[in-house]
Design an enzyme around this catalytic site. Structure first.
Site, PDB file in Angstrom:
ATOM      1  N   TYR A 157       0.654  -1.191   0.008  1.00 40.41           N
ATOM      2  CA  TYR A 157      -0.037   0.176   0.020  1.00 40.41           C
ATOM      3  C   TYR A 157       0.719   1.186   0.089  1.00 40.41           C
ATOM      4  O   TYR A 157       1.743   1.449   0.837  1.00 40.41           O
ATOM      5  CB  TYR A 157      -0.925  -0.250   1.229  1.00 40.41           C
ATOM      6  CG  TYR A 157      -1.850   1.178   1.388  1.00 40.41           C
ATOM      7  CD1 TYR A 157      -2.745   1.281   0.601  1.00 40.41           C
ATOM      8  CD2 TYR A 157      -1.661   2.181   2.230  1.00 40.41           C
ATOM      9  CE1 TYR A 157      -3.731   2.595   0.608  1.00 40.41           C
ATOM     10  CE2 TYR A 157      -2.247   3.231   2.550  1.00 40.41           C
ATOM     11  CZ  TYR A 157      -3.507   3.538   1.509  1.00 40.41           C
ATOM     12  OH  TYR A 157      -4.256   4.518   1.642  1.00 40.41           O
ATOM     13  N   LYS A 202       3.908   9.156   8.839  1.00 44.90           N
ATOM     14  CA  LYS A 202       3.827   8.695  10.189  1.00 44.90           C
ATOM     15  C   LYS A 202       4.414   9.255  11.129  1.00 44.90           C
ATOM     16  O   LYS A 202       4.230  10.389  11.645  1.00 44.90           O
ATOM     17  CB  LYS A 202       3.552   7.198   9.986  1.00 44.90           C
ATOM     18  CG  LYS A 202       2.391   6.727   9.168  1.00 44.90           C
ATOM     19  CD  LYS A 202       2.221   5.276   8.960  1.00 44.90           C
ATOM     20  CE  LYS A 202       0.760   4.904   8.229  1.00 44.90           C
ATOM     21  NZ  LYS A 202       0.750   4.413   7.117  1.00 44.90           N
ATOM     22  N   ASP A 246       9.401   2.706   0.114  1.00 46.92           N
ATOM     23  CA  ASP A 246       8.330   3.559   0.706  1.00 46.92           C
ATOM     24  C   ASP A 246       8.374   3.373   2.247  1.00 46.92           C
ATOM     25  O   ASP A 246       7.952   2.188   2.647  1.00 46.92           O
ATOM     26  CB  ASP A 246       6.673   3.093   0.128  1.00 46.92           C
ATOM     27  CG  ASP A 246       5.773   3.939   0.930  1.00 46.92           C
ATOM     28  OD1 ASP A 246       6.035   4.382   2.092  1.00 46.92           O
ATOM     29  OD2 ASP A 246       4.331   3.756   0.345  1.00 46.92           O
TER      30      ASP A 246
END
Ligand SMILES: *Cc1c(COP(=O)(O)O)cnc(C)c1O
Length: 430
Positions: A144, A267, A239
């Site tokens: 994702y 995050k 990522d």
């Protein structure tokens, strides 16, 4: 457990918000039941609107690596607030942030701040396309990378949970430029590259996957990708929105010793505020506007309050290497405890873990890619999730999520989680 206030809020929310939530996984659809609405959190604990207390294993999907409400970050934010909330002009902290990121993450020479992980990945592939003059990208099934159009092809996490890996609204043109390969399958990548010679701008992956549950790169996988990208002039993008500043100070790339060309971050980098970043080799990042022709901008990018939180978080992590040894130890204790319980109960489910990330998969197959993750017994996971919640453990509400430990967890909390896990397994296996 009384969750009547949460239930009432969820009922009302559904009148005004699609599905009652502002991000799909929060709705508990994968596990059934009504989501708990959160009122506050402190250290290892989170509290819902009915004042139930839970031990945290989501930690805002990673950012709360030091536990909730860390004093230094709270102070940094309240100090910053005294000087207004946003200027739309450059500020000192952005410079300090960029300098700190380049010193912590091995492959990053220049970096641009954005407001989310999604923005970071969208921008990273744009600059990779500008730099190479090529259109196509390769991603892996079950990884994702946020909700940008290009990535909603065989996407993990929420998209998998709801069975809509290929979202309506993504045009065929965009979808055609995204090629997908199975995770941990170098041969499949080589085939894609050979069949699309000179057309692939970038290869993007989670160097450790968090979004099909926790899945590790096989030995030689990251090295192999690095080699293929070098041979073909493809921009390798890690990522690290989830793994950055978590698997080590310098993320998965430091832990596994592989340097990508570009890295995306999110995050933890915001300390709980909405922040993302992308960066890497100067020769690529120099293509970004206003230095180069690839346009990318943001009214709130580098926001002073968000930078105050993020900078304090990263400075703390940079100056406290013991954070990572503590997280490693906590991860080991937890997973060992889970394994012992399973042995006792005669169960043989797969646990994948690295550092402070883990997933217990309800399958006996080794989980190395998306099909093996999907071999899990999802209804059983749903029952287990609720058994854990009833025992005061707040987990990600999907089999296809990683759990995240924080330094606020002490041995007594870890023992409580292990105990709850054993009781929950016993309950759901019957
Ligand atoms: C969470 C996540 C994103 C998306 O970040 P948002 O801030 O939710 O847009 C992208 N990539 C990975 C690996 C993630 O875990």
């Amino acid at each position: 457990m009384n969750i009547s206030t949460s239930q009432a809020l969820f009922e009302k929310a559904q009148n005004f918000i699609p599905g009652g939530v502002n991000s799909p996984v929060r709705a508990f659809r994968a596990v059934g039941g009504s989501p708990v609405f959160i009122k506050s959190a402190k250290g290892p604990y989170i509290y819902d609107e009915d004042d139930n207390e839970y031990i945290e294993l989501i930690n805002s999907w990673g950012p709360m690596i030091l536990g909730h409400g860390h004093e230094l970050i709270q102070k940094a934010v309240s100090d910053a607030i005294q000087h207004s909330f946003s200027f739309g002009a450059p500020t000192r902290r952005e410079v300090e942030m960029a300098e700190l990121i380049t010193s912590m993450v091995p492959s990053i020479e220049k970096v641009r701040m954005v407001n989310s992980g999604t923005e970071a990945t969208m921008s990273a592939i744009r600059v990779a396309r500008g730099f190479t003059g090529r259109d196509k990208i390769i991603k892996f099934e079950g990884c994702y990378h946020g909700h940008g159009d290009s990535f909603l092809i065989a996407a993990g996490s929420g998209a998998v949970t709801f069975g809509t890996p290929d979202s309506p609204g993504v045009t065929k043109g965009v979808a055609n430029d995204t090629l997908t390969a199975p995770y941990n399958d170098l041969e499949a990548v080589q085939k894609l590259v050979d069949a699309n010679k000179g057309h692939i701008a970038a290869l993007i992956l989670e160097p450790v996957v968090g979004n099909m549950g926790c899945v590790l790169p096989a030995d030689g996988f990251l090295e192999g990708l690095r080699k293929i990208c070098d041979e073909e002039g493809i921009v390798l993008i890690f990522d690290e929105v989830m793994t950055g500043f978590r698997l080590s100070k310098g993320g998965a790339q430091e832990r596994f010793g592989i340097k990508p060309d570009l890295t995306t971050l999110g995050k933890i980098i915001g300390g709980g505020m909405p922040v993302g970043a992308y960066g890497g080799k100067a020769e690529i990042m120099n293509w970004v506007s206003p230095l180069g022709p690839v346009y990318q901008a943001g009214t709130l990018s580098g926001n002073p309050i968000a930078m105050a939180a993020g900078l304090t978080m990263l400075n703390y992590l940079n100056e406290h290497p013991e954070v990572y040894s503590q997280l490693e130890l906590s991860g080991h204790k937890l997973v060992n405890g889970f394994r012992n319980s399973m042995k006792k109960l005669g169960l043989n489910y797969t646990i994948n873990s690295v550092g402070s990330m883990y997933t217990l998969f309800f399958t006996e197959q080794q989980v190395t890619d998306f099909p093996s993750a999907k071999s899990s017994d999802l209804p059983l996971f749903g029952k287990y999730f609720h058994a854990m919640l009833d025992r005061g453990i707040y987990m990600g509400p999907s089999q296809f999520e990683s759990m995240f430990l924080s330094t606020a967890l002490e041995d007594s909390h870890i023992e409580r989680i292990i105990q709850a896990n054993e009781e929950s397994l016993q309950e759901v296996i019957g």
